[in-house]
Design a protein around this motif. Structure first.
Motif, short mmCIF file in Angstrom:
data_model
loop_
_atom_site.label_atom_id
_atom_site.label_comp_id
_atom_site.label_asym_id
_atom_site.label_seq_id
_atom_site.Cartn_x
_atom_site.Cartn_y
_atom_site.Cartn_z
N PRO A 138 10.67 -70.32 19.37
CA PRO A 138 10.40 -70.38 20.94
C PRO A 138 11.78 -69.87 21.84
CG PRO A 138 10.91 -72.64 20.19
CD PRO A 138 10.80 -71.88 18.88
N SER A 139 12.88 -69.90 21.26
CA SER A 139 13.80 -69.24 22.19
C SER A 139 14.29 -67.96 21.82
CB SER A 139 14.97 -70.35 21.98
OG SER A 139 14.80 -71.79 22.36
N PHE A 140 13.74 -67.26 20.81
CA PHE A 140 14.19 -66.01 20.29
C PHE A 140 13.04 -65.16 19.95
CE2 PHE A 140 17.20 -69.15 18.89
CZ PHE A 140 18.61 -68.60 19.28
N ASP A 141 13.20 -63.92 20.54
CA ASP A 141 12.00 -62.84 20.09
C ASP A 141 12.86 -61.63 20.15
OD1 ASP A 141 9.60 -61.48 20.16
OD2 ASP A 141 8.94 -62.00 21.87
N LEU A 142 12.68 -61.12 18.96
CA LEU A 142 13.27 -59.39 18.65
C LEU A 142 13.00 -58.51 19.76
CD1 LEU A 142 13.45 -59.25 14.97
CD2 LEU A 142 15.38 -59.69 16.33
N ASP A 143 11.85 -58.32 20.14
CA ASP A 143 11.33 -57.32 21.07
C ASP A 143 10.03 -57.32 21.91
OD1 ASP A 143 10.14 -55.08 18.23
OD2 ASP A 143 9.53 -57.25 18.83
N GLY A 144 9.59 -58.65 21.65
CA GLY A 144 8.50 -58.98 22.80
C GLY A 144 7.22 -58.62 22.13
N THR A 145 7.02 -58.00 20.88
CA THR A 145 5.85 -57.48 20.27
C THR A 145 5.03 -58.51 19.93
OG1 THR A 145 7.01 -55.65 19.36
CG2 THR A 145 4.98 -55.99 18.44
N THR A 146 3.53 -58.51 20.28
CA THR A 146 2.77 -59.32 19.93
C THR A 146 2.25 -59.05 18.56
OG1 THR A 146 2.12 -59.69 22.26
CG2 THR A 146 0.68 -60.52 20.70
N LEU A 147 2.30 -60.07 17.77
CA LEU A 147 1.81 -59.93 16.21
C LEU A 147 0.71 -60.95 16.01
CD1 LEU A 147 1.93 -58.93 13.49
CD2 LEU A 147 3.41 -60.72 12.76
N GLY B 289 10.08 -74.84 3.75
CA GLY B 289 11.55 -74.13 3.76
C GLY B 289 11.89 -74.42 5.23
N ASP B 290 12.80 -73.43 5.71
CA ASP B 290 13.44 -73.37 6.97
C ASP B 290 13.48 -71.73 7.81
OD1 ASP B 290 14.19 -76.23 7.28
OD2 ASP B 290 15.46 -75.54 5.61
N THR B 291 13.32 -71.78 9.06
CA THR B 291 13.42 -70.54 9.80
C THR B 291 14.32 -70.81 10.72
OG1 THR B 291 12.38 -68.87 10.91
CG2 THR B 291 11.32 -71.22 11.08
N TRP B 292 15.27 -69.98 11.22
CA TRP B 292 16.17 -70.34 12.47
C TRP B 292 16.57 -68.98 12.88
CZ3 TRP B 292 17.09 -70.72 7.26
CH2 TRP B 292 18.33 -69.97 6.63
N GLY B 293 17.09 -69.19 14.21
CA GLY B 293 17.60 -67.82 14.75
C GLY B 293 18.82 -68.21 15.28
N THR B 294 19.85 -66.92 15.45
CA THR B 294 21.10 -67.29 15.94
C THR B 294 21.60 -66.42 16.69
OG1 THR B 294 21.77 -68.57 13.94
CG2 THR B 294 23.41 -68.02 15.41
N TYR B 295 22.30 -66.37 17.88
CA TYR B 295 22.80 -65.39 18.72
C TYR B 295 24.55 -65.58 18.61
CZ TYR B 295 18.93 -64.13 21.97
OH TYR B 295 17.81 -63.65 22.40
N TYR B 296 24.95 -64.34 18.27
CA TYR B 296 26.17 -64.27 18.14
C TYR B 296 26.85 -63.48 18.95
CZ TYR B 296 25.53 -65.76 13.03
OH TYR B 296 25.20 -66.32 11.74
N ASP B 297 28.05 -63.78 19.63
CA ASP B 297 29.17 -63.01 20.41
C ASP B 297 29.89 -62.40 19.44
OD1 ASP B 297 30.89 -61.67 22.11
OD2 ASP B 297 30.36 -63.08 23.66
N ILE C 238 13.82 -74.67 12.82
CA ILE C 238 12.51 -75.21 12.78
C ILE C 238 12.15 -75.48 11.13
CG2 ILE C 238 11.64 -74.91 15.22
CD1 ILE C 238 9.50 -72.83 13.83
N SER C 239 11.62 -76.43 10.96
CA SER C 239 11.07 -76.67 9.45
C SER C 239 9.89 -75.76 9.33
CB SER C 239 10.83 -77.85 9.23
OG SER C 239 10.36 -78.07 7.85
N MET C 240 9.56 -75.02 8.21
CA MET C 240 8.25 -74.23 8.25
C MET C 240 7.00 -75.15 7.83
SD MET C 240 9.91 -71.10 6.03
CE MET C 240 8.35 -70.36 5.89
N THR D 59 4.56 -69.20 12.95
CA THR D 59 5.08 -69.88 14.32
C THR D 59 6.38 -69.04 14.62
OG1 THR D 59 4.10 -71.88 13.78
CG2 THR D 59 5.57 -71.89 15.49
N PRO D 60 6.24 -68.39 15.99
CA PRO D 60 7.61 -67.74 16.21
C PRO D 60 8.62 -68.54 16.92
CG PRO D 60 5.93 -67.54 18.05
CD PRO D 60 5.30 -68.03 16.87
#
Length: 418
Positions: free
Chosen positions: A302-311, A238-246, A258-260, A299-300
């Motif tokens: 690389p450019s996005f992290d919700l709260d810096g919590t290590t999992l 599948g796919d996973t992605w992150g987006t920043y919106y203004d 990234i591809s999963m 795999t997190p």
């Protein structure tokens, strides 16, 4: 042929209903934002009131997707249709902060039918994982709100056969699908502007599960069954992605996709269960489930992290115990009611900042027969407690009410009266 058409039409309805409704479950836990969310074990409402057991459960009047070998016990004249709803009340505590939440929705749908002597099949939709949470906190010059929803489901088709007396084997083949959405919104209290970060995981894959059961008859009314289950571990696609919106300019600031394949995996599932039935009235079962999540990948971005919590992932271990009692399956109405109770302990796969997430619970339930038929209405109540250790990040207490209906119809009976 008419019976076959009815089965195909019902199967099509189940598929559409499952895709539309499964992710509407009312999961309300901030722990569900980590990894793939809170895991399900394909247990029906009946099995949940028995501590979530089912590996050694062999009953031709119940749909048991936990072990596909059980399909071989289907009566040659019987068609089973089972669906369940779930209502949840949550009480949570995070330090001095307390909260409540309520949710609910469709839990699963499944059907089971014979396809020959000592052979049976099942089709349905069951949850693999569920995500649902919403909370917020005050930050410097604003507020920070977090929310998530969705989950991963399994649309399965299974087959079971009894090659010789006492022994049965089977498999479930499934289409694994679903989308998980995690949002974080930072809003500036002075300017009113806000930035939305959205992380999504979209899975489209397949899965396989194999099962076996062996029953030893001590006498006509007393028997013991051992059940084994193996679920294939694999890389998810599948796919996973992150987006920043203004949100002020209503534009995308940046994205990362990234591809999963090879980066997100699930481990193999090993399950063993042992049950004993006394006098065809009382059944007791204990199950153990093990999953080596320390070998799984998540795999997190690389450019996005919700709260810096290590999992990190820990190996999962779940133990369940349950009993059921029916005074007389051919007696008066009161004697045909089935009573159930159970308990479980689950060391979950999540490890948050070095803290292991664990939960346990107890449940009770009844199956009420519908007059003039073999259909049952299943009611259950569960209490669950979840927390992390050694540090108690969030403590949760649940009351779950399960409502299900098991339709038991003799669709394959040929009326020879002329």
């Amino acid at each position: 042929m008419k019976k076959a058409y009815r089965i195909l039409l019902l199967a099509a309805f189940m598929v559409m209903a499952g895709i539309a409704q499964m992710n509407a479950q009312g999961i309300t836990s901030p722990y569900s934002k980590f990894g793939y969310g809170l895991l399900g074990d394909a247990a029906t409402g009946i099995q949940r009131t028995m501590g979530g057991v089912g590996y050694a459960m062999q009953n031709g009047r119940l749909v048991n997707t936990m072990n596909p070998a059980s399909y071989a016990a289907t009566d040659t004249l019987t068609f089973l249709f089972d669906m369940g709803l779930d209502l949840t009340q949550l009480w949570s505590k995070d330090g001095e902060n307390k909260g409540t939440a309520f949710g609910g929705g469709l839990d699963y749908i499944s059907m089971q039918f014979p396809i020959g002597k000592y052979m049976g099949a099942s089709v349905g939709v069951v949850p693999f994982s569920s995500v649902g949470y919403a909370y917020g906190k005050t930050i410097e010059n604003g507020v920070d709100n977090r929310s998530g929803e969705g989950g991963i489901n399994q649309l399965y088709a299974g087959y079971g056969i009894r090659p010789f007396e006492g022994f049965s084997v089977g498999f479930n083949a499934s289409y694994v699908f679903g989308t998980i959405v995690n949002d974080a919104i930072a809003q500036n209290a002075n300017s009113g502007t806000a930035t939305l970060y959205e992380r999504m995981i979209s899975v489209r894959d397949w899965g396989l599960q194999f099962g076996a059961q062996y029953t030893y008859q001590f006498s006509r009314r007393n028997r013991a069954t051992i059940g084994l289950v193996y679920g294939l571990g694999k890389s998810l696609h599948g796919d996973t992605w992150g987006t920043y919106y203004d949100t002020q300019d209503q534009e995308v600031v940046s994205t990362d996709t990234i591809s999963m394949g090879g980066k997100y995996t699930i481990p193999a599932t090993y399950g063993v269960g042992l049950s004993y039935t006394w006098n065809n009235k009382l059944t007791a079962e204990v199950d153990v489930t093990y999953q080596q999540w320390t070998k799984a990948k998540f795999t997190p971005l690389p450019s996005f992290d919700l709260d810096g919590t290590t999992l990190d992932f820990n190996d999962r271990l779940r133990v369940g115990f349950g009993v059921s009692y029916q005074p007389d399956d051919r007696g008066s109405y009161g004697k045909r009611i089935t009573y159930r109770a159970g308990a479980y302990y689950n060391r979950d796969y999540m490890n948050i900042r070095g803290n292991q997430v664990r939960d346990y619970g107890v449940g009770v339930g009844v199956s009420l027969p519908v007059p003039a038929g073999k259909t049952f209405v299943n009611l259950g109540v569960e209490y669950k407690h979840r927390e992390s250790s050694p540090a108690k990040l969030v403590t949760e207490d649940y009351i779950n009410i399960t409502l299900g209906v098991t339709f038991n119809e003799m669709w394959f009976w040929q009326n020879k009266i002329r």
